[in-house]
Design a protein around this motif. Structure first.
Motif, PDB file in Angstrom:
ATOM      1  N   SER A  52       0.777  -1.345   0.021  1.00 31.59           N
ATOM      2  CA  SER A  52       0.127   0.080  -0.023  1.00 31.59           C
ATOM      3  C   SER A  52       0.580   1.321  -0.052  1.00 31.59           C
ATOM      4  CB  SER A  52      -0.862   0.034   1.113  1.00 31.59           C
ATOM      5  OG  SER A  52      -0.311   0.015   2.320  1.00 31.59           O
ATOM      6  N   THR A  53       2.036   1.256   0.470  1.00 33.49           N
ATOM      7  CA  THR A  53       3.013   2.431   0.600  1.00 33.49           C
ATOM      8  C   THR A  53       3.378   2.857  -0.952  1.00 33.49           C
ATOM      9  OG1 THR A  53       4.889   0.956   0.900  1.00 33.49           O
ATOM     10  CG2 THR A  53       3.961   1.821   2.916  1.00 33.49           C
ATOM     11  N   LEU A  59      -1.174   6.175 -11.817  1.00 28.57           N
ATOM     12  CA  LEU A  59      -1.448   4.921 -12.387  1.00 28.57           C
ATOM     13  C   LEU A  59      -1.561   3.826 -11.664  1.00 28.57           C
ATOM     14  CD1 LEU A  59      -1.334   3.511 -15.257  1.00 28.57           C
ATOM     15  CD2 LEU A  59       1.168   3.632 -15.184  1.00 28.57           C
ATOM     16  N   PHE A  60      -0.678   3.482 -10.687  1.00 27.09           N
ATOM     17  CA  PHE A  60      -0.617   2.400  -9.616  1.00 27.09           C
ATOM     18  C   PHE A  60      -2.087   1.803  -9.225  1.00 27.09           C
ATOM     19  CE2 PHE A  60      -0.254   0.008  -5.731  1.00 27.09           C
ATOM     20  CZ  PHE A  60       0.868  -0.524  -5.992  1.00 27.09           C
ATOM     21  N   ARG A  61      -2.859   2.796  -9.195  1.00 21.96           N
ATOM     22  CA  ARG A  61      -4.276   2.440  -8.629  1.00 21.96           C
ATOM     23  C   ARG A  61      -5.210   1.871  -9.449  1.00 21.96           C
ATOM     24  NH1 ARG A  61      -6.816   7.231  -5.111  1.00 21.96           N
ATOM     25  NH2 ARG A  61      -5.064   6.633  -3.632  1.00 21.96           N
ATOM     26  N   ASN A  62      -4.754   2.421 -10.903  1.00 21.41           N
ATOM     27  CA  ASN A  62      -5.720   1.719 -12.043  1.00 21.41           C
ATOM     28  C   ASN A  62      -5.328   0.332 -12.528  1.00 21.41           C
ATOM     29  OD1 ASN A  62      -7.083   4.385 -12.190  1.00 21.41           O
ATOM     30  ND2 ASN A  62      -5.458   5.070 -13.608  1.00 21.41           N
ATOM     31  N   GLN A  67      -1.191  -7.035 -11.314  1.00 22.71           N
ATOM     32  CA  GLN A  67      -0.391  -6.174 -11.914  1.00 22.71           C
ATOM     33  C   GLN A  67       0.456  -5.438 -10.929  1.00 22.71           C
ATOM     34  OE1 GLN A  67      -3.135  -4.001 -14.774  1.00 22.71           O
ATOM     35  NE2 GLN A  67      -2.138  -5.196 -16.544  1.00 22.71           N
ATOM     36  N   ARG A  68      -0.204  -4.916  -9.896  1.00 26.23           N
ATOM     37  CA  ARG A  68       0.401  -4.280  -8.623  1.00 26.23           C
ATOM     38  C   ARG A  68       1.474  -5.201  -7.977  1.00 26.23           C
ATOM     39  NH1 ARG A  68      -5.013  -1.888  -5.523  1.00 26.23           N
ATOM     40  NH2 ARG A  68      -5.869  -0.485  -7.283  1.00 26.23           N
ATOM     41  N   GLN A  91       8.156  -0.679 -10.408  1.00 24.36           N
ATOM     42  CA  GLN A  91       8.545  -0.966 -11.468  1.00 24.36           C
ATOM     43  C   GLN A  91       7.665  -1.287 -12.628  1.00 24.36           C
ATOM     44  OE1 GLN A  91      12.040  -0.826 -11.121  1.00 24.36           O
ATOM     45  NE2 GLN A  91      11.898  -0.219  -9.104  1.00 24.36           N
ATOM     46  N   PHE A  92       7.220  -0.151 -13.277  1.00 25.23           N
ATOM     47  CA  PHE A  92       6.195  -0.604 -14.314  1.00 25.23           C
ATOM     48  C   PHE A  92       6.869  -0.853 -15.652  1.00 25.23           C
ATOM     49  CE2 PHE A  92       4.704   3.327 -11.830  1.00 25.23           C
ATOM     50  CZ  PHE A  92       3.501   2.879 -11.613  1.00 25.23           C
ATOM     51  N   GLN A  93       8.252  -1.067 -15.803  1.00 23.79           N
ATOM     52  CA  GLN A  93       8.679  -1.531 -16.863  1.00 23.79           C
ATOM     53  C   GLN A  93       8.455  -3.180 -16.973  1.00 23.79           C
ATOM     54  OE1 GLN A  93      10.436  -0.439 -14.640  1.00 23.79           O
ATOM     55  NE2 GLN A  93      12.062  -1.520 -13.826  1.00 23.79           N
ATOM     56  N   LEU A  94       8.404  -3.851 -15.591  1.00 23.18           N
ATOM     57  CA  LEU A  94       8.257  -5.180 -15.750  1.00 23.18           C
ATOM     58  C   LEU A  94       6.853  -5.811 -16.248  1.00 23.18           C
ATOM     59  CD1 LEU A  94       9.452  -5.813 -12.054  1.00 23.18           C
ATOM     60  CD2 LEU A  94      10.609  -6.081 -14.040  1.00 23.18           C
ATOM     61  N   LEU A  95       5.951  -4.640 -16.549  1.00 20.97           N
ATOM     62  CA  LEU A  95       4.611  -5.234 -17.098  1.00 20.97           C
ATOM     63  C   LEU A  95       4.906  -5.391 -18.511  1.00 20.97           C
ATOM     64  CD1 LEU A  95       2.164  -2.475 -15.947  1.00 20.97           C
ATOM     65  CD2 LEU A  95       2.463  -4.643 -15.213  1.00 20.97           C
ATOM     66  N   ALA A  96       5.957  -4.943 -19.033  1.00 27.18           N
ATOM     67  CA  ALA A  96       6.513  -5.566 -20.588  1.00 27.18           C
ATOM     68  C   ALA A  96       6.984  -6.994 -20.338  1.00 27.18           C
ATOM     69  CB  ALA A  96       7.495  -4.583 -21.186  1.00 27.18           C
ATOM     70  N   SER A  97       6.456  -7.583 -21.410  1.00 23.87           N
ATOM     71  CA  SER A  97       7.052  -8.996 -21.560  1.00 23.87           C
ATOM     72  C   SER A  97       8.682  -9.279 -21.577  1.00 23.87           C
ATOM     73  CB  SER A  97       6.229  -9.612 -22.642  1.00 23.87           C
ATOM     74  OG  SER A  97       6.662  -9.088 -23.867  1.00 23.87           O
ATOM     75  N   GLY A  98       9.156 -10.221 -21.065  1.00 22.94           N
ATOM     76  CA  GLY A  98      10.451 -10.448 -21.089  1.00 22.94           C
ATOM     77  C   GLY A  98      11.287  -9.538 -20.259  1.00 22.94           C
ATOM     78  N   SER A  99      10.798  -8.804 -19.379  1.00 21.89           N
ATOM     79  CA  SER A  99      11.538  -7.809 -18.345  1.00 21.89           C
ATOM     80  C   SER A  99      12.322  -8.550 -17.182  1.00 21.89           C
ATOM     81  CB  SER A  99      10.798  -6.738 -17.975  1.00 21.89           C
ATOM     82  OG  SER A  99      10.292  -5.950 -18.988  1.00 21.89           O
ATOM     83  N   ASN A 100      13.296  -8.337 -16.964  1.00 19.54           N
ATOM     84  CA  ASN A 100      14.190  -9.408 -15.842  1.00 19.54           C
ATOM     85  C   ASN A 100      14.258  -8.318 -14.604  1.00 19.54           C
ATOM     86  OD1 ASN A 100      15.542 -10.960 -14.231  1.00 19.54           O
ATOM     87  ND2 ASN A 100      17.123 -11.263 -15.833  1.00 19.54           N
ATOM     88  N   SER A 101      13.616  -8.790 -13.139  1.00 19.72           N
ATOM     89  CA  SER A 101      13.711  -8.142 -11.995  1.00 19.72           C
ATOM     90  C   SER A 101      14.823  -8.615 -11.180  1.00 19.72           C
ATOM     91  CB  SER A 101      12.264  -8.192 -11.466  1.00 19.72           C
ATOM     92  OG  SER A 101      12.019  -9.840 -10.798  1.00 19.72           O
TER      93      SER A 101
END
Length: 550
Positions: A52-53, A59-62, A67-68, A91-101
């Motif tokens: 929640s922090t 955008l996070f709330r939508n 996805q969150r 880390q919004f870029q993780l929504l893209a496929s193939g991203s590494n965290s």
């Protein structure tokens, strides 16, 4: 005259003794419910960081919850969210496929955790966030509880020998009820830990006194039956605990549920007799006569009860000196008592560590926790029945050694069975659990028969202390790798089994009454010689009232 002779006259195994066993069953059912309670109230459900922090109101709330979580919590190799880490910022870029965290910076949970309450509604872990770096505190509560049991063993062993079995039993009931219910309302972890310590302290008195009262009221030939029958209440309580925990998912309600039966125990306490052996050992002949006459009447031996005159009871060879107060020091003052104390201490340490080392490790069965616990509890019933048969056939000593050594063998076998064969490992583990329970049941009977009446409670208090010391170490051993855990438990079981072979056999031997009976074993243990010597003793008393006899 021997006390055993009195028991023969009033029936050493009649309705009176059956009622005693029944009245002591209820409190003994409560014991496993508390001793193994940590398996359920300290359970750690699946959890993740509270994100929640990271909600910035934009955008996070939508985003959807899935996805969150994807942009807030890193994942393990198996694809599950990590329990103790989160990203410092979304880390919004993780929504893209193939991203590494993998290389992204993480921090510890900033605002607590979110728990999966589908199985466990409320536990100590969810109540006080005992997860991640505080996860060890859940096991600490078990260790603290058994420390209370350990200290209580020493205290109640002394108190019971000094003030009597019955009064001490009532004090144990009250302490367990008060502190048991109080712990359910604890508002902090520290307070809960203190109350669990005191609950364990009180429950020890029930454990020790219920065994001794049962043993001291029956004759030689039925001691094993009484001991095994009474111990079945432990197995019943153990199985009930799995049912209670399955039905009651809140830890506070579960504690109150397993403590409540002690209320019935308090109500039935009035019908429990004091040990006549203890009364005679402490010179309270009049009270002993009252209980013995009640026993004779209840067992329909009214004609024989008239023989129980004060003069006869006063002459029973049960004490060296009626004005002597015995302490724990008497366990080590004389050579054979010192040896007995050392050997029984080692055996009890091994028996308890082995039993609880297996009982507290209920994972890796391929089954859920409740079913695993129930299976482990159910196997105890045939194990106890096996003990009843074997202790009367091969004797206490061989049964004690055999069950411990076979338990060690089962553990060794499981070390070499591949984890993929979980069903085979489960069968061997269950067999080992049954054998460990058989060793525990044998130890309870065997130890009560080894120590003399004048310090029997002190002896059981000491052995219980050694046993709880082993129990306290068991959770720490379980923190090690699985192989090392099994190696340690196997080694301890094997050593304890070999040591038990050094103890004397007690099959068909009368209970020792004084320390002299240990240091100078009586030659009149055979029933025929006992009858003769008892008759000679009474005849000598009647003709030479003041002459000493041995």
């Amino acid at each position: 005259m021997e006390f055993e002779k009195i028991l023969e006259e009033i029936d050493g195994f009649g309705p009176f003794q059956v009622v005693i066993i029944f009245l002591l069953c209820t409190p003994r059912i409560v014991l496993p419910c508390h001793f193994l309670l940590n398996n359920f109230i300290a359970g750690v459900p699946p959890h993740r960081c509270d994100i929640s922090t990271l909600d910035d109101g934009g955008l996070f709330r939508n985003l959807t919850l899935e996805q969150r979580l994807a942009i807030s919590v890193p994942v393990r190799e198996d694809g599950q969210s990590k329990s103790c880490e989160m990203f410092a910022e979304p880390q919004f870029q993780l929504l893209a496929s193939g991203s590494n965290s993998t290389d992204l910076p993480t921090v510890g949970c900033q605002s607590g955790w979110v728990y999966d309450n589908s199985t466990l509604t409320s536990t100590l872990a969810t109540e006080w966030d005992l997860v991640c770096d505080r996860k060890s505190l859940t096991k600490t509560t078990s260790t603290i509880f058994f420390f209370g049991v350990m200290i209580g063993a020493i205290a109640f062993g002394y108190i019971s020998d000094k003030y009597g079995r019955k009064s001490t039993l009532l004090a144990s009931y009250i302490m367990a009820i008060v502190f048991g219910f109080s712990s359910a309302f604890a508002n902090s972890y520290v307070l809960f830990a203190v109350l669990r310590f005191l609950t364990g302290f009180g429950l020890t008195g029930i454990s020790i006194n219920s065994v001794v009262l049962s043993i001291e009221w029956v004759d030689t030939h039925h001691r094993s039956l009484i001991s095994v029958t009474g111990s079945l209440s432990w197995s019943a309580g153990n199985m009930l605990l799995a049912g209670f925990a399955f039905l009651v998912n809140d830890w506070r309600a579960l504690i109150m549920t397993v403590t409540a039966p002690l209320g019935f125990a308090v109500l039935t306490w009035w019908w429990i007799p004091e040990s006549a052996r203890w009364l005679l050992a402490n010179g309270e002949v009049e009270r002993a006569q009252v209980y013995l006459e009640k026993c004779a009447k209840f067992n329909k031996r009214q004609k024989l009860s008239s023989k129980l005159k004060l003069e006869t009871l006063s002459n029973i060879q049960i004490l060296e000196k009626q004005d002597k107060n015995y302490t724990y020091l008497d366990l080590i003052k004389t050579p054979k008592m010192r040896q007995l104390t050392l050997l029984t201490g080692i055996v009890w340490y091994g028996v308890a560590l082995t039993y609880y080392g297996i009982s507290l490790n209920i994972s890796g069965f391929g089954l859920n926790t409740y079913l695993t616990h129930f299976i482990y509890a159910a196997i105890e019933v045939p194990a106890k029945l096996m003990v009843y048969c074997f202790v009367n056939i091969i004797g206490r000593r061989k049964c004690q050694a055999g069950t411990l050594l076979l338990t060690g063998i089962c553990i060794v076998i499981n070390i070499f069975i591949p984890k993929g064969l979980w069903h085979v490992r489960a069968v061997v583990a269950t067999l080992g659990k049954g054998l460990s329970e058989a060793s525990f049941t044998t130890a309870l009977l065997y130890t009560a028969e080894l120590y003399p009446t004048v310090i029997r409670q002190n002896g059981l208090g000491y052995t219980s202390f050694m046993g709880r010391l082993g129990v306290s170490v068991a959770p720490l051993i379980l923190l090690l790798e699985d192989v090392w855990t099994q190696i340690i438990i196997c080694s301890v079981a094997t050593i304890a089994g070999l040591v038990s072979l050094l103890l004397p056999e007690t099959l068909n031997v009368r209970l020792p009454e004084t320390i002299d009976h240990i240091e100078k074993p009586r030659r009149n243990d055979a029933s025929s010689h006992n009858a003769e010597s008892s008759g000679d003793f009474l005849e000598l008393k009647s003709t030479t009232g003041t002459e000493e006899t041995k």
